[in-house]
Design an enzyme around this catalytic site. Sequence first.
Site, PDB file in Angstrom:
ATOM      1  N   GLY A 123      50.747  21.874   4.895  1.00 23.85           N
ATOM      2  CA  GLY A 123      49.710  22.457   4.037  1.00 23.85           C
ATOM      3  C   GLY A 123      50.234  22.733   2.647  1.00 23.85           C
ATOM      4  O   GLY A 123      51.319  22.287   2.276  1.00 23.85           O
ATOM      5  N   ASN A 124      49.449  23.443   1.856  1.00 19.08           N
ATOM      6  CA  ASN A 124      49.912  23.810   0.514  1.00 19.08           C
ATOM      7  C   ASN A 124      49.345  25.175   0.127  1.00 19.08           C
ATOM      8  O   ASN A 124      48.589  25.779   0.896  1.00 19.08           O
ATOM      9  CB  ASN A 124      49.539  22.727  -0.502  1.00 19.08           C
ATOM     10  CG  ASN A 124      48.038  22.572  -0.615  1.00 19.08           C
ATOM     11  OD1 ASN A 124      47.350  23.448  -1.114  1.00 19.08           O
ATOM     12  ND2 ASN A 124      47.511  21.456  -0.114  1.00 19.08           N
ATOM     13  N   ARG A 125      49.695  25.655  -1.079  1.00 20.31           N
ATOM     14  CA  ARG A 125      49.401  27.044  -1.458  1.00 20.31           C
ATOM     15  C   ARG A 125      48.042  27.241  -2.135  1.00 20.31           C
ATOM     16  O   ARG A 125      47.778  28.302  -2.684  1.00 20.31           O
ATOM     17  CB  ARG A 125      50.496  27.556  -2.394  1.00 20.31           C
ATOM     18  CG  ARG A 125      51.830  27.803  -1.692  1.00 20.31           C
ATOM     19  CD  ARG A 125      52.873  28.256  -2.714  1.00 20.31           C
ATOM     20  NE  ARG A 125      52.325  29.227  -3.640  1.00 20.31           N
ATOM     21  CZ  ARG A 125      52.427  29.139  -4.969  1.00 20.31           C
ATOM     22  NH1 ARG A 125      53.040  28.117  -5.524  1.00 20.31           N
ATOM     23  NH2 ARG A 125      51.912  30.062  -5.740  1.00 20.31           N
ATOM     24  N   SER A 126      47.180  26.258  -2.109  1.00 15.58           N
ATOM     25  CA  SER A 126      45.898  26.424  -2.818  1.00 15.58           C
ATOM     26  C   SER A 126      45.059  27.528  -2.159  1.00 15.58           C
ATOM     27  O   SER A 126      44.852  27.531  -0.947  1.00 15.58           O
ATOM     28  CB  SER A 126      45.117  25.108  -2.801  1.00 15.58           C
ATOM     29  OG  SER A 126      43.834  25.327  -3.324  1.00 15.58           O
ATOM     30  N   ALA A 167      43.540  20.789  -3.485  1.00 18.29           N
ATOM     31  CA  ALA A 167      44.870  20.192  -3.364  1.00 18.29           C
ATOM     32  C   ALA A 167      44.872  19.462  -2.021  1.00 18.29           C
ATOM     33  O   ALA A 167      44.928  20.090  -0.962  1.00 18.29           O
ATOM     34  CB  ALA A 167      45.931  21.276  -3.409  1.00 18.29           C
TER      35      ALA A 167
END
Length: 394
Positions: free
Chosen positions: A208-211, A275
């Site tokens: 995943g990512n930090r969006s 993102a």
Amino acid sequence: MLKNKTIVLGITGGIAAYKAVDLASKLTQAGARVEVVMTEAATNFVTPLTLRNITHRQVVTDMFESNSEWSEEHIALAEAAAAVIIAPATANTIARLATGIADNMLGTVVLATKSPVIIAPAMNDVMYANTVTQKNIAKLKSRGFTFIEPEHGRLASGKMGKGRLPDTATIIKAIEKALGQKQDLTGKRIVVTAGGTREPIDPVRHIGNRSSGKMGYALAEAARDRGAKVTLVSANVTLEEPSGIEIIKVKTAAEMKRSVSGAVKKADALIMAAAVADYQPEAMAKAKIKKGKQDMTLKLVKTPDILGEVKGKFLRVGFAAESENIISNAKKKLTEKKLDLIVANDITKSDSGFDADTNRVVIIDKKGKAEKLPLLSKREAAERILDMVKGLIN
Ligand code: PMT
């Protein structure tokens, strides 16, 4: 701007209610037709007679009053309002509005109006700072209500703190701003993506990512407020759901592609603030992967390029979160994905990019023309992006 406009002035039961008399007077002097709606508690602080004399209009205090022209059809007042201003708004009224309670005239008008609602809280500083009050305010903000921050100063208790009703000029400025809200996207359909996709490795793990979704949500809300029909494709976001927007929740890049493909069919523009993962595990393990003695290698394959692959005749706006060579990297993506606009997002500072409330962006068009914006709230940045989108749609 206020001339001949119907402004509903809601007054609730706090000591600052006396200041609403001056507000009613100034609004009336500016040519507005001021319809005062008082809660029962407010009448303990200031009399309806005072406000009636100032506004030359009947003052509504009770939904079932027989001498008010609005009593028979109270929804009509909500429809007639160009704006509703509640000043002062107590913690109690804010809590009631946040839950949609409509057992008095003010609650009914707020629930029934489609016009801008502006709330000026005034109360004890501890009550204002209380998590419950702040959560209620956040909830109402996410529904599109405008809040005027209370000021710091001497409170009714004699203590200094944040909770004072701002002066009349500040409140009038906020009303004028709300009345001047552009409706320049009326009739347009806009699809916005927000958040970060998650690509599952096994039932408990993902890439995943930090969006946070804040940028995409700000765009969706700003487009809604400017009259557009908005579909928000939202990936793994914990923000409050905004009203008046169709929300489609997705988890993975593949799901986002499916939802975007459907949503853009009649759209005028697609704005991809999400993102999206560039790679996903080749296959998701059905059971939790157990720790072994050896290192582990995960084979990743490319995800679909949504912006590049989704078909249709709509304006394509991409984002590029970059930490170096911001402009040139963003321009490369603009060309590769055949976009109309790209928003280059500087993620080198903590007040910009992922999860921040503010943002530093450069908007670049097809011809390579770049407009660098200063540090702005994500909502302000969204408005500036929509200004460009609007110009290109037309
Ligand atoms: O959500 P917040 O916390 O508010 O943060 C906002 C943000 C930093 C996520 C946002 O402003 C932002 O910059 N989003 C784009 C992130 C990014 O770097 O995208 P990218 O460079 O991988 O992709 C370029 C564009 O193609 C993006 O519009 C992306 O949505 C899109 N894309 C990417 C991959 C893919 N498989 N399909 C796509 O359509």
